[in-house]
Structures are given as structure tokens and as C-alpha cells.
Design an enzyme around this catalytic site. Sequence first.
Site, mmCIF file in Angstrom:
data_model
loop_
_atom_site.group_PDB
_atom_site.id
_atom_site.type_symbol
_atom_site.label_atom_id
_atom_site.label_comp_id
_atom_site.label_asym_id
_atom_site.label_seq_id
_atom_site.Cartn_x
_atom_site.Cartn_y
_atom_site.Cartn_z
ATOM 1 N N TRP A 1 22.545 -108.542 -63.132
ATOM 2 C CA TRP A 1 21.299 -108.048 -62.538
ATOM 3 C C TRP A 1 20.077 -108.696 -63.154
ATOM 4 C CZ3 TRP A 1 21.553 -106.564 -57.916
ATOM 5 C CH2 TRP A 1 22.646 -105.834 -57.453
ATOM 6 N N LYS B 1 22.081 -94.782 -57.678
ATOM 7 C CA LYS B 1 23.006 -94.555 -58.792
ATOM 8 C C LYS B 1 22.794 -93.171 -59.395
ATOM 9 C CE LYS B 1 23.518 -99.161 -58.441
ATOM 10 N NZ LYS B 1 22.669 -100.356 -58.479
ATOM 11 N N ASP C 1 14.413 -102.653 -65.607
ATOM 12 C CA ASP C 1 15.190 -102.259 -64.435
ATOM 13 C C ASP C 1 16.165 -101.149 -64.851
ATOM 14 O OD1 ASP C 1 16.905 -101.941 -62.328
ATOM 15 O OD2 ASP C 1 17.540 -104.045 -62.198
HETATM 16 C C1 LIG Z 1 22.265 -101.581 -58.153
HETATM 17 C C2 LIG Z 1 21.324 -102.338 -59.015
HETATM 18 C C3 LIG Z 1 20.337 -103.183 -58.483
HETATM 19 C C4 LIG Z 1 20.208 -103.440 -57.002
HETATM 20 O O1 LIG Z 1 19.688 -102.376 -56.344
HETATM 21 P P1 LIG Z 1 19.306 -102.472 -54.789
HETATM 22 O O2 LIG Z 1 18.647 -101.157 -54.572
HETATM 23 O O3 LIG Z 1 20.589 -102.647 -54.036
HETATM 24 O O4 LIG Z 1 18.395 -103.614 -54.605
HETATM 25 C C5 LIG Z 1 19.479 -103.813 -59.355
HETATM 26 N N1 LIG Z 1 19.578 -103.634 -60.682
HETATM 27 C C6 LIG Z 1 20.519 -102.844 -61.225
HETATM 28 C C7 LIG Z 1 20.565 -102.675 -62.713
HETATM 29 C C8 LIG Z 1 21.419 -102.173 -60.414
HETATM 30 O O5 LIG Z 1 22.352 -101.371 -60.955
#
Ligand SMILES: *Cc1c(COP(=O)(O)O)cnc(C)c1O
Length: 360
Positions: A101, A196, A172
Site C-alpha cells: 500500500w 476495514k 494511511d
Molecule cells: C484497503 C487499503 C487501501 C485501499 O483502499 P480503497 O478504499 O480500496 O482505495 C489503501 N491502504 C490500505 C492500508 C488499505 O488497507
Amino acid sequence: MRVFNFAAGPAALPLEVLEQVGAELTDWQSGGMSVMEISHRSKAFIAVAEEAESDLRDLLAIPASYKVLFLQGGASGQFAAIPLNLAAADSTVDYVNTGNWSKKALTEAKRYCAQVNVVADAAADGYNSVPDESLWKRSGNAAYLHYTPNETIGGVAFPHIPQSDAVPLVADYSSSILSGPLDVSRFGLIYAGAQKNIGPSGLCVVIVREDLLGKARTITPSIWDYRQMAADGSMSNTPPTFSWYMAGLVFKWLKRQGGLAAMGARNLDKAEALYAAIDGSGFYRNPVRPNCRSIMNVPFTLLKPELDKAFLAAAKEAGLTNLEGHRSVGGMRASIYNAMPPEGVAALISFMQEFERRHG
Ligand SMILES: *Cc1c(COP(=O)(O)O)cnc(C)c1O
């Protein structure tokens, strides 16, 4: 019958929340309509939106000097919105690469910034650890420093928040927000896709320090211009109302569980039990350095990968679903977010031990 769902995202939601949604789906607040069918500008929905924000502020003790935005486009949208809002085209921006990511985030930033400086890259260690902060090669003039506190695919988590004095820290938190207490004041910006640990997909929460607003480039899409969205209460256009409403129910559920201190302790117990079972087995293996192991996403491999399919099939039979690892790495991965009860982790551990007895 409900299963124990170990999906990485969209992930399991608290049963209590789903039951409430089900009960009020067709006739919400006695209005004869669902919450999905009312205007986002109605009094009733504005109340839902404001209450969700206020509960999130309570849970994370978000200082008043931060704005909370409820945006669309997921965390991936923020990979672009962050450089567009916080950096000029000729700016230098710093990124830590600890896996899948963070790599995606920095790759997107390259489209918008002339200088994307990778301060550290965990490649040499197979992305199984967080590079020692004292060795990071930070640029002197970065517009911000970006990192991924919890790598959802690799199961690697930062053991602590990096030091970043004058340079705004951008994180993030998609797969670890609300997993325990967090000192928001250490950050310039925190963002998290909802699917999540917050609610259904379609929503991305951005928590941004006020002094970082108003720097967006003129080409920034207005729905991602933080100052504009803050001024419009995240409603410059139609927001994902159903996701926002459900996120609000999840925040209330978290409060009923005792808040983030209680969730953090419960999550730590769950993760420690699962890692102990893996490390104690000789049949299962997790490659991540112990001090960088995620308490949300636990990847593991079988000593005999030829048994992967049998493991997954038997697990499913036992009501334990979505344990396959990410397509890029294979093996298994158990995502054990807030909504995974301790009984689910206990059931997984028993199943793993029984499977090892039969096939070890
Ligand atoms: C799932 C995830 C993403 C992507 O998220 P989207 O909403 O599908 O763009 C980005 N960063 C992390 C750490 C993730 O777990």
C-alpha cells in the site's frame, strides 16, 4: 447462520450493527422510508452525519484544530488528493515504503510531484519489517512525510509513530484506525478507507489539521479540495449516505464496547493468541519481525503449501471464511479487525491445531 469472516476488506461488521440496520431498513425513524431514500440535506440526515462526526471525535479524542471529512474515492483517491492538497508540483515529498500500500501511495504521488523521495524501503528484508528510523534518508524540505502504519497485505505494522517535528506526518490508517487509542495531535493528516474498521465501502475518512487547508492546487477536483469540503460539511455533492449512517452505528457500537482503550486491549489479546499458536506450531509460519507484527492482519503460511486448498476448504466447512492470502503473496491471512470477536480467533486457533494434528 453467521460465519467467522476473516476477510481483509470489505470486512466483517459487528452483528449488533447489522441487526439494527436490518430492523430499521424499510422504515427508518418512523418516516416510512429507508435512510438511503432521504435527502442528504434533510434535517434527519444532517443529524446522522453530525452525530457520526461527533462520536468519531469522542472516540479518537480529535483536537478541535482538526477537520473531519467524509469523502468518496476510497483511500486510493487520497493517494492523489494528498499531493494535490498539500504539495506544489515542484515540491519534494517523503514516503516510507513498507509494502504494497505504501508503494501504491508513492507511485500515485509521482504523477503529481516532481520529487518523490523514498526515505526508506523495506525491500532488503522482504517487506517483513519497518526500516530503522535512524537510517531514513529524509529530505530537508519535504511538504509532508507519508507512511502506512499498517500494511494490510504484508501484515507489517509500525511499532510507534515516527518523529516528524516541522514536516506534517501523513498516515494511511485504512486497516488500523480505531484498533486502539491514537494520539491524533502527532499528525498533519490521517486517512482511512471505511471498509476495514469503520463500516461499508464507499467512504473515506480524512482527519486533517486546519493549518493544512487552503493549499490545494487549482487543478484539484473540488470534491477532494479539503478546504472546500470542510466548508461544505463534506457535502459539496451527494455523500455516500448509507455508508456514513452505518459508520455512525459502528462508532456507537465502539463506544458501547468501552471505547478504544478497551478495543485495543481486546485486539492485542486476539493477536497475541493467534501469533502464539502460529509460532508454537512448527506447521504454520509468519515471516514478520515480532516487533512489527500487525494486530489486525495476520498472514501465515503452511509448512506444506500443497495443503493450502485442503486447509481453506476445511476451514470454510468449519465456518471460518476468507482466509486465503492476498493474490500477490498466497498463503493465508486472517484479518481480525474490531468486529472479529475473540471467540472467532479462538475457533480459528482450535481449527488450526486440529488441522495440524491430522496433517502435520
Ligand atoms: C484497503 C487499503 C487501501 C485501499 O483502499 P480503497 O478504499 O480500496 O482505495 C489503501 N491502504 C490500505 C492500508 C488499505 O488497507
